[in-house]
Design an enzyme around this catalytic site. Structure first.
Site, PDB file in Angstrom:
ATOM      1  N   LYS A 197      -5.930  -2.605   6.294  1.00 11.59           N
ATOM      2  CA  LYS A 197      -4.392  -2.687   6.090  1.00 11.59           C
ATOM      3  C   LYS A 197      -4.298  -4.095   4.884  1.00 11.59           C
ATOM      4  CE  LYS A 197      -2.849   0.290   8.558  1.00 11.59           C
ATOM      5  NZ  LYS A 197      -2.185   1.451   7.958  1.00 11.59           N
ATOM      6  N   ASP A 249       0.863  -0.282  13.103  1.00 12.69           N
ATOM      7  CA  ASP A 249       1.214  -1.541  12.329  1.00 12.69           C
ATOM      8  C   ASP A 249       1.585  -2.636  13.665  1.00 12.69           C
ATOM      9  OD1 ASP A 249       0.906  -0.863  10.011  1.00 12.69           O
ATOM     10  OD2 ASP A 249       3.068  -0.272   9.772  1.00 12.69           O
ATOM     11  N   GLY A 271       0.629  -1.299  -0.132  1.00 12.25           N
ATOM     12  CA  GLY A 271       0.002   0.002  -0.063  1.00 12.25           C
ATOM     13  C   GLY A 271       0.915   1.219  -0.106  1.00 12.25           C
TER      14      GLY A 271
END
Ligand code: S3P
Length: 446
Positions: free
Chosen positions: A354, A327, A101
Site C-alpha cells: 500500500k 484499508d 495508486g
C-alpha cells in the site's frame, strides 16, 4: 502529493470525551471514478460531494491533461466535460499521480486501449509500488509499458492501436487491477471478462452500469465473472458521491477508544464490499447503532451512533473479509491494542504494497508505544492491553502514508502518554479536514 511537501510533525494526547457529529468527506474510490468515467462520457457529468483530497485533485488534473474539461463550481461541486470512450488525447507532459495508486492504475487502464503514449510518475511512496499488476493485463490488450526495474514508476505506457478484448483472472484481490482491466476493455471491441475469486469493492461495476455500459456480473464456482461489452457510448451522469467509510473509520474508532465518547457519523456506506471493519468492530463488542438505513449516491448507507466501549475483545478476523476492509487494518490494529486478548489478522500481505508497508509501519509504531506484536509476511497479531492501557510516549514513522498517520494520532487520544507522528502531511490525500473535524469533536491534537 508533491514530492517536495515539508514534513509536518504532529502529536495527539489524551482527549476529553468526543461528542458531536462527524461529517466525513466524500469517498475517495468513488471520487476518482466519477472524474474518470465522466471523462469517458460524451457531454457533461455533474458531481457533488467530490472528495477534494490531493489524490483526487491529481486525478482531476490528469483528466484535463488527457483532454477532458474539469471545472470546480463550489465546494465538492464539479463538472467534467468528457471526450468519449477512446477520445483521450496524448498529454504533452508527464502525468503526476502524486501519492495515489488508485489514480495511476485506473488512468493507465483508461488510456491503454487508445493509440497514445503517456508517462506516469508519483511521489516517493508511489514510485516504490508495483505497477506490473496492471501492466501485465494491459499488455494482453496490446499496450506496452516501459518502467523502472520491478515495474516501478516513472513509466511510459504506449496504448494499443488495435486493442483486442481479454479474459483475465485476477491473481490478487485488487479493485484497482479489476477496474484498470474494465476501463481498458471499454475501448476494445467485443467482450472483456474479469474473474475475481474474492469480491473486491464494486464501485466501477456500479458506475459503469450507471453511465450506460453493458456489463454483466455472474457468480460461478470460479468466483465473480464480470463481462463488459466494449465501445459503448457512455452517457454523462449526475453523481452524488457518498461519504467515505474508510475515512469514517477514524472518528468511529476514536469514539470507541476515548472514554465517555458518544458521536454520530452520518451516511456511512454499508456496501458489503466496504463494510468489513464495521462487522469486525461489532464482533469485538463495539457499541455501534446503525440508524436510518437508506440509499445515497447509489450506495446503501446508514447513520452510525458510536459510543465509547471499554471492554472490546480481541478476535480472529476471518481472512476472507480482508478485501472488504483492506484499508482499515492500520486503525483496527490500534483498536486491537486497546482490546483485551489478542487480535489475529491473517491473509493481509497486500498491506505490504500500500502507500507504505502497513504491517511493518504499524508493528514498529505500536511496539514503540509499548504494544507486543507478532508478524509474518501475511499476518499481523496484536496483543491487546485493554482500554486506555497503551503506554504511548513515542513517535511513529508514517512513511508518506495518510492512514498510518491518522491511526497513530487516534492512538495518542487514548494512550497514557502522547503519541506523535513524524509527518502528518499525507493526511491531505484522503481526509483534508481530519484535524479540524477531530478537534471539534474534542480531540487534543497539534
Ligand atoms: C481501491 C482499491 C484498494 C484500496 C485503495 C482503493 C480502489 O486497493 O486499498 O485504497 O479505489 O479501487 P487494491 O486494489 O490495491 O486492493
Amino acid at each position: 502529493m508533491s514530492a517536495h511537501t515539508e514534513a509536518q510533525p504532529m502529536q495527539a494526547s489524551k482527549s476529553g470525551p468526543l461528542k458531536g457529529v462527524a461529517e466525513v468527506p466524500g469517498d475517495k474510490s468513488i471520487s476518482h471514478r466519477a472524474l474518470i468515467f465522466g471523462a469517458m462520457a460524451v457531454g457533461e457529468t455533474k458531481i457533488t460531494g467530490l472528495l477534494e483530497g490531493q489524490d483526487v485533485l491529481d486525478t482531476a488534473r490528469a483528466m484535463q491533461a488527457f483532454g477532458a474539461e474539469v471545472t470546480q463550481h463550489g465546494p465538492g461541486a464539479w463538472s467534467v466535460h468528457g471526450v468519449g470512450v477512446g477520445g483521450f488525447r496524448e498529454p504533452v507532459d508527464m502525468i503526476d499521480c502524486g501519492n495515489s495508486g488508485t489514480g495511476v492504475r485506473l488512468i493507465m487502464g483508461t488510456m491503454a486501449t487508445t493509440a497514445i503514449t503517456a508517462t506516469f510518475t508519483g511521489d516517493a511512496s508511489l514510485r516504490k509500488r508495483p505497477m506490473g499488476r496492471v501492466t501485465e493485463p494491459l499488455a494482453l490488450f496490446g499496450a506496452r509499458a516501459y518502467g523502472r526495474q520491478g515495474g516501478r514508476l516513472p513509466m511510459t505506457l504506449v496504448g494499443a492501436a488495435n486493442p483486442v478484448p481479454v479474459r483475465y483472472a485476477l491473481p490478487v484481490a485488487s479493485a484497482q487491477v479489476k477496474s484498470a482491466v474494465l476501463l481498458a476493455g471499454l475501448n476494445a471491441p467485443g467482450e472483456t471478462m474479469v474473474i475475481e475469486k474474492e469480491p473486491t469493492r464494486d464501485h466501477s461495476e456500479r458506475m459503469l452500469l450507471g453511465f450506460g455500459a453493458k456489463l454483466n456480473v455472474e457468480r460461478t464456482g470460479e468466483g465473480h465473472v464480470i463481462t463488459l461489452t466494449g465501445r459503448p457510448e457512455l452517457r454523462p451522469q449526475t453523481v452524488a458521491v457518498p461519504r467515505d467509510p474508510s475515512s469514517a473509520a477514524f472518528p468511529v474508532s476514536a469514539a470507541l477508544l476515548v472514554d465517555g465518547s458518544d458521536i454520530t457519523v452520518p451516511g456511512v456506506s454499508q456496501n458489503l464490499t466496504r463494510n468489513g471493519l464495521y462487522l469486525t468492530l461489532v464482533e469485538m463488542g463495539a457499541s455501534i447503532e446503525f440508524m436510518n438505513p437508506r440509499e445515497e449516491g447509489g450506495e446503501p448507507v446508514a447513520d452510525l451512533r458510536v459510543r465509547f466501549t471499554g471492554d472490546l475483545k480481541g478476535i480472529e478476523v476471518p481472512p476472507e473479509r480482508a478485501p472488504s476492509m483492506i484499508d482499515e487494518y492500520p486503525i483496527l490494529s490500534v483498536i486491537a491494542a486497546n482490546a483485551t486478548g489478542k487480535t489475529v489478522m491473517r491473509g493481509v500481505k497486500e498491506l505490504r504494497v500500500k502507500e507504505s508497508d502497513r504491517i511493518d509501519a504499524m508493528a514498529r509504531g505500536l511496539e514503540a508505544c509499548g504494544v507486543v506484536i507478532e508478524e509474518d509476511e501475511d499476518t499481523l497479531i496484536v496483543h491487546g492491553l485493554g482500554a486506555g492501557n497503551v503506554p504511548g510516549g513515542a513517535t511513529a514513522k508514517t512513511h508518506l502514508d495518510h492512514r498510518i498517520a491518522m491511526s497513530f494520532l487516534i492512538l495518542g487520544m487514548c494512550a497514557k502518554k502522547p503519541v506523535a507522528v513524524d509527518d502528518a502531511s499525507p493526511i491531505v490525500t484522503s481526509f483534508p479536514i481530519f484535524v479540524p473535524l477531530m478537534k471539534r469533536l474534542g480531540a487534543t491534537l497539534g
